[in-house]
Design an enzyme around this catalytic site. Structure first.
Site, mmCIF file in Angstrom:
data_model
loop_
_atom_site.group_PDB
_atom_site.id
_atom_site.type_symbol
_atom_site.label_atom_id
_atom_site.label_comp_id
_atom_site.label_asym_id
_atom_site.label_seq_id
_atom_site.Cartn_x
_atom_site.Cartn_y
_atom_site.Cartn_z
ATOM 1 N N PRO A 84 2.032 17.957 38.971
ATOM 2 C CA PRO A 84 1.304 19.141 39.475
ATOM 3 C C PRO A 84 -0.175 19.076 39.114
ATOM 4 O O PRO A 84 -0.550 18.650 38.019
ATOM 5 C CB PRO A 84 1.997 20.308 38.752
ATOM 6 C CG PRO A 84 3.325 19.791 38.333
ATOM 7 C CD PRO A 84 3.136 18.334 38.073
ATOM 8 N N THR A 130 -2.612 17.273 40.566
ATOM 9 C CA THR A 130 -3.341 16.016 40.772
ATOM 10 C C THR A 130 -4.093 15.970 42.094
ATOM 11 O O THR A 130 -4.857 15.031 42.327
ATOM 12 C CB THR A 130 -2.373 14.821 40.700
ATOM 13 O OG1 THR A 130 -1.254 15.074 41.571
ATOM 14 C CG2 THR A 130 -1.860 14.629 39.295
ATOM 15 N N GLU A 142 -1.847 20.990 8.080
ATOM 16 C CA GLU A 142 -2.670 20.262 9.042
ATOM 17 C C GLU A 142 -3.375 19.083 8.386
ATOM 18 O O GLU A 142 -3.573 18.037 9.019
ATOM 19 C CB GLU A 142 -3.700 21.209 9.674
ATOM 20 C CG GLU A 142 -3.098 22.387 10.430
ATOM 21 C CD GLU A 142 -2.125 21.962 11.506
ATOM 22 O OE1 GLU A 142 -2.311 20.873 12.099
ATOM 23 O OE2 GLU A 142 -1.154 22.705 11.750
#
Length: 668
Positions: free
Chosen positions: A226, A228, A447
């Site tokens: 989707p 592109t 993190e």
């Protein structure tokens, strides 16, 4: 010739004027009938005065009647001179010249008395004129016209949306005269453009190909993820081909009525053949082109009847070479094999995720109408956005423009684009979410664990940014961006990816001697990668290059409802053990890396607690023992200087004891 075409579409076209008048005719007829009905019921001036038979005899005896017409038992007469007749209002008598009365019967004595008085009379048959008919049937006409009015409304004004036109095609017809998208406005899919340009060239110059005996492709199927640019390519074909272009969605064929889908397909292709050469574009064709027999309805499914009609129209006994079918889908795996064979969709054009050069070309197109600062480098932006498609890049540029407008800037700077990139790739900052100091510290170490393991793992993607500001559904994010485009992943790279995923959990365990729910998504992703390594990619040394867990092919239960188990219980146990080994080894590797570099882990976490967000280069500075130096924009420096000067002026000493010099403000 162009003027004539414009006149056909213009307001002065006689056909358009006639359609407009015809549309308004119903309203005018209703107005006239309602006016006549109102006159009939509320006005008595134009009608003869109705008198009873006794009054009529008195007027005959007084020799006041001049003439009359006998229609049935009705006598419509005229006085020799106007006669004053009292009405219901005694103060307002009226003079009447005409009158009418109802006779009990017409006898010979009655006519002889009329002859004696010299009354001129004649007998007429009882017939109604046009005006009488209109008056008599006006209520029924009102009902009939009101019914037609409602039916027209139900039919959507006579258009294709009406209830009686549900079997007609809902395709939008795009004329070649209107301006359209061109191939110059499409970037990032050069191979697909070449394939489609050949179809356009055939439509423009068919003789060049027919001399060599070449046939035009009957259909072209645009495949790709989707966003592109599949639909955009179809728009470009419609703009370049200069032929009638019919566009419709696959979902518009099938509705609640049986047989409607096939009827609409026939009507669509009939319209295209009448306007040949022409192009038909069906967007999201997987809505009607799925495998036959893949639904619970079996062969009598309405969607399958629609697909059968499409197959016949594309390559049946009655086909037209001048009608080309374009279709787009992001689910080519579910399409029926008969639809994909040569002769129907001869070409399957892959519109894939663009590379670096393609992304740069797309960014240039979408940034044309946006004023950019000199600091903006689209090449750097293209390299930093791997995996983004055309729709994502368009959204990124638009978000950058919105951020610049929010800051009252006249041009978009690179900092705005970087903020927009973080927003698109990592999610929106959730500034309203306030973390406790303990949660913030846990998130920082989590993190920092991801980032440090990524930095120490050979072949891993470089760390782009680390943040403990909540974005989207995450409390913190460590973003990695590959230096080069990757289309194939090695086993060592995947093992390193598992180590990085487990780095956050291991950091929490080392520092706090506890774990949290923040690693839930990391564990799920690591388990999914491990399962694919064992069951799909053959990366388990113990099991070998085998695939397990194929999708079910039970057509009447649906091809995607369940997965068939094609392995024994012993193999199932080995698969579970291998998945567990991959994840546990990754956890052990990550824990060793973090324990060996515990000081770097703490330094990165402290930097995150201080700055909340640091870049990959700043993380390297922290690991190398350097201080993070941030150069602030000139606007921020100027504002800080103004704030410092105001603060100094506000804190001036009120009294001078001689130890400090007197500071006075300059005169303004």
């Amino acid at each position: 010739m162009k003027k004539n075409k414009k006149n056909k579409k213009g307001k002065n076209n006689p056909l358009n004027i006639w359609k407009t008048l015809g549309g308004n005719l119903l309203i005018w007829v209703l107005i006239i009938i309602m006016a006549i009905t109102a006159l009939q019921f509320f006005s008595t001036d134009y009608k003869p005065r109705i008198i009873d038979y006794t009054q009529f005899q008195d007027y005959v005896d007084q020799d006041l009647v001049e003439s009359g017409r006998i229609i049935g038992r009705t006598f419509k007469g005229k006085f020799k001179e106007p006669v004053t007749i009292e009405t219901g209002n005694l103060n307002n008598p009226k003079e009447v010249s005409n009158f009418t009365t109802v006779l009990p019967e017409v006898t010979l004595d009655m006519t002889e008395s009329w002859n004696e008085k010299g009354i001129i009379y004649r007998f007429e048959e009882q017939t109604l004129g046009l005006f009488d008919y209109i008056i008599q049937f006006s209520p029924w006409l009102l009902i009939i016209f009101f019914w037609f009015f409602l039916m027209r409304k139900m039919q959507g004004g006579g258009g294709q949306s009406g209830i009686f036109n549900f079997a007609k095609s809902r395709a939008k017809i795009i004329s070649p005269d209107t301006p359209k998208t061109s191939f110059k406005e499409v970037a990032g899919c050069d191979e697909a453009k070449v394939e489609l340009q050949e179809i356009v060239e055939f439509l423009k110059h068919p003789g060049k190909y027919k001399k060599l005996g070449a046939k035009i492709p009957r259909g072209a199927l645009l495949l790709g993820p989707p966003g592109t640019g599949k639909t955009l390519l179809a728009k470009a074909v419609s703009g370049e081909a200069s032929v009638p272009f019919f566009t419709i969605s696959g979902a518009e064929f099938v509705e609640m009525f049986v047989g409607v889908g096939a009827s609409r397909v026939r009507d669509l292709f009939d319209q295209a053949k009448r306007n040949a050469p022409s192009i038909i574009f069906i967007d999201e064709i997987d809505a009607v082109g799925r495998h036959r027999g893949a639904g619970l309805g079996g062969g009598h499914d309405e969607r399958e009847q629609t697909l059968n009609q499409i197959l016949v129209e594309m390559d049946g006994f009655d086909t037209d070479d001048s009608v080309i079918l374009l279709a787009a889908t992001n689910r080519p795996d579910v399409l029926d094999k008969a639809l994909l064979r040569p002769g129907r969709f001869d070409r399957q054009i892959v519109v894939d995720v663009p590379g670096v050069e393609g992304r740069e070309a797309i960014l240039k197109i979408h940034s044309k109408g946006i004023p950019m600062d000199k600091t903006v480098d689209l090449k750097v932006l293209a390299r930093g956005t791997p995996g983004l498609v055309g729709a994502d890049l368009e959204n990124l540029i638009n978000e950058a423009a919105l951020l610049a407008a929010r800051k009252n800037k006249k041009k978009v700077s690179m900092s705005d684009i970087e903020d927009a990139k973080d927003k698109v790739m990592m999610g929106v900052e959730r500034k309203s979410m306030i973390l406790t100091p303990k949660e913030k510290e846990v998130t920082a170490y989590h993190e920092a664990g991801h980032a440090l393991v990524a930095y120490k793992t050979e072949g891993a993607d470089p760390v782009h940014k680390i943040t403990i500001i909540p974005r989207g559904m995450a409390l913190g994010i460590t973003a990695q961006i590959p230096e080069e485009e990757k289309h194939n992943y090695q086993k060592n790279y995947l093992l390193g990816r598992l180590d990085i995923l487990m780095g956050g959990r291991c950091a929490e365990k080392i520092i706090f001697n506890d774990t949290s729910t923040g690693a839930g998504n990391d564990i799920a992703t690591a388990t999914d990668i491990s399962r694919k390594m064992v069951c799909e990619w053959g990366m388990s040394d113990k099991i070998g290059p085998l695939t397990f867990g194929k999708k079910s092919e039970e057509v009447f239960l649906g091809r995607e409802i369940s997965h068939s188990r094609d392995y024994s219980d012993e193999i199932s146990q080995i698969i579970d053990e291998e998945i567990s080994i991959f994840v546990k080894n990754a956890e052990e590797n990550a824990e060793n890396i973090l324990k060996t570099n515990i000081d770097d882990l703490k330094n990165i976490a402290n930097a995150l607690l201080e700055y909340e967000s640091i870049s990959g280069d700043e993380m390297k500075q922290v690991i190398n023992g350097e201080l993070i130096v941030r150069t602030e924009p000139k606007e921020k420096e100027k504002k800080k200087r103004v704030r410092r000067r105001k603060k100094t002026e506000e804190n001036l000493p009120k009294k001078n004891d001689g130890s400090q010099p007197i500071i006075t403000k300059p005169a303004t």
